[in-house]
Design a protein around this motif. Structure first.
Motif, PDB file in Angstrom:
ATOM      1  N   ILE A   1       3.754   6.579  -2.284  1.00  0.00           N
ATOM      2  CA  ILE A   1       5.139   6.591  -1.795  1.00  0.00           C
ATOM      3  C   ILE A   1       5.487   5.258  -1.147  1.00  0.00           C
ATOM      4  O   ILE A   1       6.541   4.679  -1.414  1.00  0.00           O
ATOM      5  CB  ILE A   1       5.362   7.770  -0.821  1.00  0.00           C
ATOM      6  CG1 ILE A   1       5.322   9.094  -1.595  1.00  0.00           C
ATOM      7  CG2 ILE A   1       6.676   7.616  -0.060  1.00  0.00           C
ATOM      8  CD1 ILE A   1       5.249  10.329  -0.717  1.00  0.00           C
ATOM      9  N   VAL A   2       4.589   4.750  -0.293  1.00  0.00           N
ATOM     10  CA  VAL A   2       4.830   3.452   0.346  1.00  0.00           C
ATOM     11  C   VAL A   2       4.978   2.368  -0.717  1.00  0.00           C
ATOM     12  O   VAL A   2       5.869   1.517  -0.639  1.00  0.00           O
ATOM     13  CB  VAL A   2       3.702   3.104   1.341  1.00  0.00           C
ATOM     14  CG1 VAL A   2       3.782   1.641   1.774  1.00  0.00           C
ATOM     15  CG2 VAL A   2       3.765   4.020   2.555  1.00  0.00           C
ATOM     16  N   ALA A   3       4.115   2.394  -1.724  1.00  0.00           N
ATOM     17  CA  ALA A   3       4.191   1.386  -2.796  1.00  0.00           C
ATOM     18  C   ALA A   3       5.559   1.415  -3.475  1.00  0.00           C
ATOM     19  O   ALA A   3       6.168   0.357  -3.706  1.00  0.00           O
ATOM     20  CB  ALA A   3       3.076   1.616  -3.814  1.00  0.00           C
ATOM     21  N   GLU A   4       6.054   2.598  -3.796  1.00  0.00           N
ATOM     22  CA  GLU A   4       7.345   2.712  -4.486  1.00  0.00           C
ATOM     23  C   GLU A   4       8.506   2.297  -3.591  1.00  0.00           C
ATOM     24  O   GLU A   4       9.388   1.548  -4.020  1.00  0.00           O
ATOM     25  CB  GLU A   4       7.557   4.144  -4.986  1.00  0.00           C
ATOM     26  CG  GLU A   4       6.576   4.591  -6.040  1.00  0.00           C
ATOM     27  CD  GLU A   4       6.625   3.769  -7.319  1.00  0.00           C
ATOM     28  OE1 GLU A   4       7.665   3.115  -7.596  1.00  0.00           O
ATOM     29  OE2 GLU A   4       5.614   3.752  -8.037  1.00  0.00           O
ATOM     30  N   LEU A   5       8.509   2.770  -2.340  1.00  0.00           N
ATOM     31  CA  LEU A   5       9.616   2.441  -1.442  1.00  0.00           C
ATOM     32  C   LEU A   5       9.617   0.964  -1.076  1.00  0.00           C
ATOM     33  O   LEU A   5      10.682   0.334  -0.996  1.00  0.00           O
ATOM     34  CB  LEU A   5       9.563   3.316  -0.183  1.00  0.00           C
ATOM     35  CG  LEU A   5       9.753   4.818  -0.399  1.00  0.00           C
ATOM     36  CD1 LEU A   5       9.748   5.541   0.939  1.00  0.00           C
ATOM     37  CD2 LEU A   5      11.024   5.119  -1.178  1.00  0.00           C
TER      38      LEU A   5
ATOM     39  N   SER B   1      11.034   0.157 -15.677  1.00  0.00           N
ATOM     40  CA  SER B   1      11.310   0.537 -14.295  1.00  0.00           C
ATOM     41  C   SER B   1      12.294   1.701 -14.281  1.00  0.00           C
ATOM     42  O   SER B   1      12.745   2.156 -15.320  1.00  0.00           O
ATOM     43  CB  SER B   1      11.881  -0.653 -13.525  1.00  0.00           C
ATOM     44  OG  SER B   1      13.120  -1.031 -14.076  1.00  0.00           O
ATOM     45  N   GLY B   2      12.600   2.170 -13.080  1.00  0.00           N
ATOM     46  CA  GLY B   2      13.590   3.232 -12.949  1.00  0.00           C
ATOM     47  C   GLY B   2      13.023   4.602 -12.667  1.00  0.00           C
ATOM     48  O   GLY B   2      13.762   5.574 -12.613  1.00  0.00           O
ATOM     49  N   ARG B   3      11.703   4.690 -12.470  1.00  0.00           N
ATOM     50  CA  ARG B   3      11.094   6.000 -12.239  1.00  0.00           C
ATOM     51  C   ARG B   3      10.470   6.138 -10.853  1.00  0.00           C
ATOM     52  O   ARG B   3       9.879   7.149 -10.533  1.00  0.00           O
ATOM     53  CB  ARG B   3      10.033   6.259 -13.307  1.00  0.00           C
ATOM     54  CG  ARG B   3      10.623   6.356 -14.697  1.00  0.00           C
ATOM     55  CD  ARG B   3       9.537   6.452 -15.757  1.00  0.00           C
ATOM     56  NE  ARG B   3      10.130   6.413 -17.074  1.00  0.00           N
ATOM     57  CZ  ARG B   3      10.454   5.297 -17.719  1.00  0.00           C
ATOM     58  NH1 ARG B   3      10.243   4.133 -17.167  1.00  0.00           N
ATOM     59  NH2 ARG B   3      10.993   5.344 -18.916  1.00  0.00           N
ATOM     60  N   GLY B   4      10.594   5.108 -10.028  1.00  0.00           N
ATOM     61  CA  GLY B   4       9.948   5.104  -8.718  1.00  0.00           C
ATOM     62  C   GLY B   4      10.377   6.239  -7.818  1.00  0.00           C
ATOM     63  O   GLY B   4       9.551   6.902  -7.195  1.00  0.00           O
ATOM     64  N   LEU B   5      11.683   6.491  -7.745  1.00  0.00           N
ATOM     65  CA  LEU B   5      12.150   7.562  -6.864  1.00  0.00           C
ATOM     66  C   LEU B   5      11.831   8.943  -7.426  1.00  0.00           C
ATOM     67  O   LEU B   5      11.719   9.906  -6.670  1.00  0.00           O
ATOM     68  CB  LEU B   5      13.645   7.408  -6.585  1.00  0.00           C
ATOM     69  CG  LEU B   5      13.970   6.214  -5.685  1.00  0.00           C
ATOM     70  CD1 LEU B   5      15.480   6.089  -5.510  1.00  0.00           C
ATOM     71  CD2 LEU B   5      13.276   6.316  -4.347  1.00  0.00           C
ATOM     72  N   LEU B   6      11.663   9.035  -8.737  1.00  0.00           N
ATOM     73  CA  LEU B   6      11.195  10.310  -9.301  1.00  0.00           C
ATOM     74  C   LEU B   6       9.774  10.594  -8.820  1.00  0.00           C
ATOM     75  O   LEU B   6       9.429  11.743  -8.512  1.00  0.00           O
ATOM     76  CB  LEU B   6      11.246  10.271 -10.830  1.00  0.00           C
ATOM     77  CG  LEU B   6      12.636  10.200 -11.447  1.00  0.00           C
ATOM     78  CD1 LEU B   6      12.539  10.022 -12.958  1.00  0.00           C
ATOM     79  CD2 LEU B   6      13.449  11.424 -11.092  1.00  0.00           C
TER      80      LEU B   6
END
Length: 147
Positions: free
Chosen positions: A53-57, A112-117
């Motif tokens: 989660i930290v990596a994505e945010l 890209s575009g899947r981080g928040l998923l």
């Protein structure tokens, strides 16, 4: 006379750090989070989810929340009274809010575009709050104890 034993507040572990809004800053955010979480009383499975989660945010803050000359902030808090780990990443781009809808689909060939998923799948709760005067906080919570 009835004497009561004073109650100490539940211990909360906290960590906060400003980092450069770069790919290097995002990578450092994940490494620092992993180091602190491994030292706290957090189960390994929760630590692994929190690292991702930290990596994505942090990556989103460096990529989409970047304003020249402005850092992003990573904050972690382990709250014993609620049994939760709170992760918050603050950036300078309050006008650029993430999509909270799970209906979003990135094109199949997109890199890209899947981080928040991923954040939505890994976190027990997550959301976005304004950070005046012009920023935002994207946060996620993980239940540390089975509730």
């Amino acid at each position: 006379m009835n004497a009561t034993t004073p109650q100490l507040p539940a211990t909360a572990h906290t960590f906060a750090q400003r980092l450069s809004s770069t790919r290097r800053g995002a990578r450092l955010a994940r490494l620092l989070a992993a180091e602190h979480l491994r030292a706290w009383p957090v189960p390994a499975g929760v630590t692994e989810r929190a690292e991702q989660i930290v990596a994505e945010l942090a990556a989103n803050a460096a990529l989409h929340g970047r304003v020249d000359g402005r850092d992003f902030k990573l904050a972690l808090a382990l709250v014993a009274t609620t049994g939760t780990l709170h992760i918050a990443v603050t950036d300078a781009r309050g006008e650029q809010l993430p999509c909270l809808s799970m209906d979003f689909e990135a094109p199949p060939d997109s890199e890209s575009g899947r981080g928040l998923l991923l954040v939505a799948a890994l976190a027990d709760r997550w959301g976005v709050e304004p950070y005046p005067p012009s920023g935002k906080i994207v946060w996620a919570e993980l239940d540390v104890e089975g509730r």
